[in-house]
Scaffold this motif. Structure first.
Motif, mmCIF file in Angstrom:
data_model
loop_
_atom_site.group_PDB
_atom_site.id
_atom_site.type_symbol
_atom_site.label_atom_id
_atom_site.label_comp_id
_atom_site.label_asym_id
_atom_site.label_seq_id
_atom_site.Cartn_x
_atom_site.Cartn_y
_atom_site.Cartn_z
ATOM 1 N N GLY A 86 2.529 -13.878 -1.087
ATOM 2 C CA GLY A 86 2.513 -12.601 -0.392
ATOM 3 C C GLY A 86 2.076 -11.470 -1.309
ATOM 4 N N ALA A 87 2.463 -11.560 -2.585
ATOM 5 C CA ALA A 87 2.045 -10.546 -3.550
ATOM 6 C C ALA A 87 0.527 -10.561 -3.740
ATOM 7 N N ALA A 88 -0.050 -11.757 -3.770
ATOM 8 C CA ALA A 88 -1.504 -11.867 -3.928
ATOM 9 C C ALA A 88 -2.226 -11.313 -2.705
ATOM 10 N N ILE A 89 -1.714 -11.598 -1.509
ATOM 11 C CA ILE A 89 -2.324 -11.063 -0.280
ATOM 12 C C ILE A 89 -2.196 -9.538 -0.269
ATOM 13 N N GLY A 90 -1.031 -9.038 -0.663
ATOM 14 C CA GLY A 90 -0.851 -7.591 -0.743
ATOM 15 C C GLY A 90 -1.798 -6.947 -1.743
ATOM 16 N N ALA A 91 -1.998 -7.614 -2.882
ATOM 17 C CA ALA A 91 -2.921 -7.089 -3.891
ATOM 18 C C ALA A 91 -4.356 -7.065 -3.369
ATOM 19 N N VAL A 92 -4.751 -8.112 -2.655
ATOM 20 C CA VAL A 92 -6.105 -8.167 -2.099
ATOM 21 C C VAL A 92 -6.299 -7.055 -1.067
ATOM 22 N N VAL A 93 -5.332 -6.867 -0.202
ATOM 23 C CA VAL A 93 -5.433 -5.806 0.815
ATOM 24 C C VAL A 93 -5.463 -4.438 0.140
ATOM 25 N N ALA A 94 -4.622 -4.240 -0.871
ATOM 26 C CA ALA A 94 -4.607 -2.955 -1.581
ATOM 27 C C ALA A 94 -5.947 -2.689 -2.274
#
Length: 153
Positions: free
Chosen positions: A84-92
């Motif tokens: 989830g952190a990686a997905i959040g980083a990609v979206v950010a």
């Protein structure tokens, strides 16, 4: 009817050698009757070079944002554990790229775009495919910076 003969020297004086034209720009760039200065940089031929370069930067960042958002699902399916952190980083990072694309009129936006490429490569710590995307887009961004430097000087 006879056609008037043309003096071959007249065309040489008007056009010059290709090397002279590359240095001085096209005859349309100069006022009538003015000779180009030797060693003067060649004009880009663009009506508004600053706007063209801003468009290149904005287009590059917009494309990067699109690829980042579209890459989430294939990375999850093929690459395995995308947290989830990686997905959040990609979206950010994608949101930051879109915001920077809209801010390309500001001189600092080019530096921020460079930082964004570094952050994407740093995202490789979360998932190896983000490092790959970071390297690819860092190369594209480096080319955009090169074009900016060549056109704007």
């Amino acid at each position: 009817m006879t056609r008037p003969e043309r003096d071959p020297r007249a065309t040489e004086d008007q056009t010059g050698s290709p090397a002279d034209q590359a240095v001085a720009g096209s005859p349309a760039d100069r006022p009538a009757g003015e000779e180009p200065a030797v060693g003067q940089p060649r004009r880009s031929g663009l009506r508004n070079p600053e706007r063209a370069v801003r468009g290149l930067g904005a287009g590059t960042l917009s494309l990067e944002a699109l690829v980042l958002l579209l890459a989430i699902q294939p990375i999850r399916v093929v690459g395995g554990d995308l947290s989830g952190a990686a997905i959040g980083a990609v979206v950010a990072l994608a949101v930051a790229a879109v915001v920077l694309a809209g801010m390309m009129r500001r001189p600092w936006a080019w530096h921020a775009g460079t930082v964004l490429q570094g952050l994407l490569m740093l995202g490789g710590l979360l998932h190896w495919s983000l490092l790959g995307l970071g390297i690819i887009f860092a190369l594209v961004w480096a080319y955009a910076l090169h074009v900016r430097r060549v056109i704007l000087g």
